[in-house]
Design an enzyme around this catalytic site. Sequence first.
Site, PDB file in Angstrom:
ATOM      1  N   GLU A  97       0.513  -1.317   0.218  1.00  0.00           N
ATOM      2  CA  GLU A  97       0.024  -0.040   0.134  1.00  0.00           C
ATOM      3  C   GLU A  97       0.863   0.862  -0.485  1.00  0.00           C
ATOM      4  OE1 GLU A  97      -2.364   1.776  -1.149  1.00  0.00           O
ATOM      5  OE2 GLU A  97      -4.246   0.908   0.123  1.00  0.00           O
ATOM      6  N   ASP A  98       0.426   2.232  -0.745  1.00  0.00           N
ATOM      7  CA  ASP A  98       1.064   3.289  -0.621  1.00  0.00           C
ATOM      8  C   ASP A  98       0.966   4.201   0.788  1.00  0.00           C
ATOM      9  OD1 ASP A  98      -1.867   3.882  -1.343  1.00  0.00           O
ATOM     10  OD2 ASP A  98      -1.195   5.373  -3.147  1.00  0.00           O
ATOM     11  N   ASP A 101      -3.967   5.522   5.730  1.00  0.00           N
ATOM     12  CA  ASP A 101      -4.695   6.734   6.661  1.00  0.00           C
ATOM     13  C   ASP A 101      -6.067   7.059   7.353  1.00  0.00           C
ATOM     14  OD1 ASP A 101      -5.092   9.532   6.431  1.00  0.00           O
ATOM     15  OD2 ASP A 101      -6.822   9.418   4.854  1.00  0.00           O
ATOM     16  N   PHE A 150      -2.103  16.068   3.660  1.00  0.00           N
ATOM     17  CA  PHE A 150      -2.993  16.045   2.489  1.00  0.00           C
ATOM     18  C   PHE A 150      -1.024  15.432   1.101  1.00  0.00           C
ATOM     19  CE2 PHE A 150      -3.880  14.448  -2.550  1.00  0.00           C
ATOM     20  CZ  PHE A 150      -4.899  13.677  -1.916  1.00  0.00           C
ATOM     21  N   ARG A 163       1.261  12.333  -9.177  1.00  0.00           N
ATOM     22  CA  ARG A 163       1.866  10.773  -8.861  1.00  0.00           C
ATOM     23  C   ARG A 163       3.276  10.428  -8.839  1.00  0.00           C
ATOM     24  NH1 ARG A 163      -2.953   7.609  -7.625  1.00  0.00           N
ATOM     25  NH2 ARG A 163      -4.136   8.629  -9.210  1.00  0.00           N
TER      26      ARG A 163
END
Length: 174
Positions: A97-98, A101, A150, A163
């Site tokens: 996973e990136d 959150d 963010f 990205r």
Amino acid sequence: MKYHIDELISQETVEKKIDELAEQINRDYEGKELHLIVVLKGSVFFACELAKRLTIPVTMDFMSVSSYGSGMVSAGEITVKKELDEDIDGRDVLIVEDIFDSGITLFNLRILLLARNPKSLKIVTLLDKKDNHNTEVPIDYVGFEIPNKFVVGYGLDYAQKHRNLPYIGVVVED
Ligand code: IMP
Ligand code: MG
């Protein structure tokens, strides 16, 4: 909104961390084959860098999911937009996973994949927004704990942009 991007974690620092994660994973899975499940799209950049550093036998599959973060955490709140190509039954699986959150995506994805009887299921996340967790998910490997801001780059987007930034940056409103 007018904004700019401030660098949070440099490319060099990210890549050094991925070296370390890969070293640990190579040790932990010595003598085994590892099946990486890459969560599209954000995790692709991290997954490629990680996979290139793994010396154990590796296979990869890709999945796209969306979760409805209503704040409520329940196992039903995940929609599979792109299904895996291969079965994971009896395999040693690592979800890549990136970012962790709220955790709702990983919470639901983990339950979905556990039901398919992998031999083992672990999770690696490049980034962890520790102060924003909404649920508890066991994470086996974490790159960086970051503040609740963010972020973009290294696969992460803001409205599908940025990205391709080779570092992690924070979106700052002008
Ligand atoms: P969750 O809240 O842990 O379920 O995260 C859901 C998804 O939201 C992540 O996999 C990312 O794709 C996206 N996301 C969460 N925080 C950020 C961020 O700071 N930048 C870009 N995408 C994010
Ligand atoms: Mg994601």
